[in-house]
Motif scaffolding. Structure first.
Motif, PDB file in Angstrom:
ATOM      1  N   PRO A 190      -1.145   2.962 -10.257  1.00 30.91           N
ATOM      2  CA  PRO A 190      -2.005   4.013  -9.694  1.00 30.91           C
ATOM      3  C   PRO A 190      -3.338   3.445  -9.190  1.00 30.91           C
ATOM      4  N   GLU A 191      -3.790   3.936  -8.046  1.00 34.99           N
ATOM      5  CA  GLU A 191      -5.053   3.452  -7.471  1.00 34.99           C
ATOM      6  C   GLU A 191      -6.228   3.669  -8.416  1.00 34.99           C
ATOM      7  N   GLY A 192      -6.144   4.660  -9.278  1.00 36.19           N
ATOM      8  CA  GLY A 192      -7.223   4.937 -10.223  1.00 36.19           C
ATOM      9  C   GLY A 192      -7.429   3.830 -11.247  1.00 36.19           C
ATOM     10  N   LEU A 193      -6.446   2.939 -11.406  1.00 39.51           N
ATOM     11  CA  LEU A 193      -6.587   1.825 -12.349  1.00 39.51           C
ATOM     12  C   LEU A 193      -7.259   0.611 -11.716  1.00 39.51           C
ATOM     13  N   LEU A 242       0.847  -1.190   0.000  1.00 36.33           N
ATOM     14  CA  LEU A 242       0.000   0.000   0.000  1.00 36.33           C
ATOM     15  C   LEU A 242       0.885   1.242   0.000  1.00 36.33           C
ATOM     16  N   PRO A 243       0.316   2.422  -0.222  1.00 33.04           N
ATOM     17  CA  PRO A 243       1.133   3.636  -0.253  1.00 33.04           C
ATOM     18  C   PRO A 243       2.008   3.778   1.001  1.00 33.04           C
ATOM     19  N   GLY A 244       3.299   4.026   0.769  1.00 28.66           N
ATOM     20  CA  GLY A 244       4.249   4.187   1.863  1.00 28.66           C
ATOM     21  C   GLY A 244       4.981   2.924   2.268  1.00 28.66           C
ATOM     22  N   ILE A 265       2.504   7.531  -2.779  1.00 29.55           N
ATOM     23  CA  ILE A 265       1.129   7.880  -2.403  1.00 29.55           C
ATOM     24  C   ILE A 265       0.262   7.790  -3.665  1.00 29.55           C
ATOM     25  N   GLY A 266      -0.927   7.193  -3.522  1.00 31.10           N
ATOM     26  CA  GLY A 266      -1.841   7.070  -4.653  1.00 31.10           C
ATOM     27  C   GLY A 266      -1.559   5.872  -5.542  1.00 31.10           C
ATOM     28  N   HIS A 267      -0.681   4.969  -5.099  1.00 29.61           N
ATOM     29  CA  HIS A 267      -0.327   3.782  -5.878  1.00 29.61           C
ATOM     30  C   HIS A 267      -0.417   2.530  -5.006  1.00 29.61           C
TER      31      HIS A 267
END
Length: 147
Positions: free
Chosen positions: A127-130, A87-89, A104-106
């Protein structure tokens, strides 16, 4: 003739309403996915059908260990099925001795079959958007019916 046209219009209205409901369910709530390829073996074998839900990714509630369906980062026409490893981080230690920090955001996605999977080890954090959906359960083949 008028009765016939009323029945046709009524049936067409029912079909359109049903189609809209089905579209909304598959778009916003969940759907069925046919997985192909060896990258998730032995958890998911090629041609297994899994039930997925779209709500968890929308509210960014994906956890480490979840299996997700995402758009492929280098081929948006293709979907991928992978497990969330980072997760991010998070710090990820790759097989090549490198340490990656998930931005962040991935998310860091990997297939369970590490010897035969193209995943974040090849193309980096996704990317989380995918992320399109989260796997809920495998519905085919039903192992408990096979004797």
């Amino acid at each position: 003739m008028r009765q016939f046209l009323k029945k046709v219009a009524s049936s067409a209205g029912f079909v359109i309403q049903y189609g809209c409901v089905v579209h909304c369910v598959f778009r916003y709530i969940g759907d069925l996915v046919l997985c192909s390829g060896p990258s998730m073996e032995p958890s998911i074998i090629s041609n297994d059908i899994i039930l997925t839900e779209h709500i968890t990714p929308r509210f960014r509630q994906i956890k480490r260990g979840d299996i997700v369906i995402a758009k492929c980062p280098y081929n948006p026409q293709q979907n991928i099925c992978k497990r969330v490893r980072g997760l991010p981080g998070d710090k990820i230690y790759t097989n090549f001795g490198r340490t990656e920090i998930v931005p962040i955001g991935h998310m860091w996605l990997e297939g369970d079959n590490s010897s035969n999977s193209t995943d974040s080890r090849n193309y980096g954090a996704v990317p989380e958007g995918l992320i399109r959906s989260r796997a809920v359960m495998k519905i085919y083949p039903l192992k408990f019916f096979n004797s």
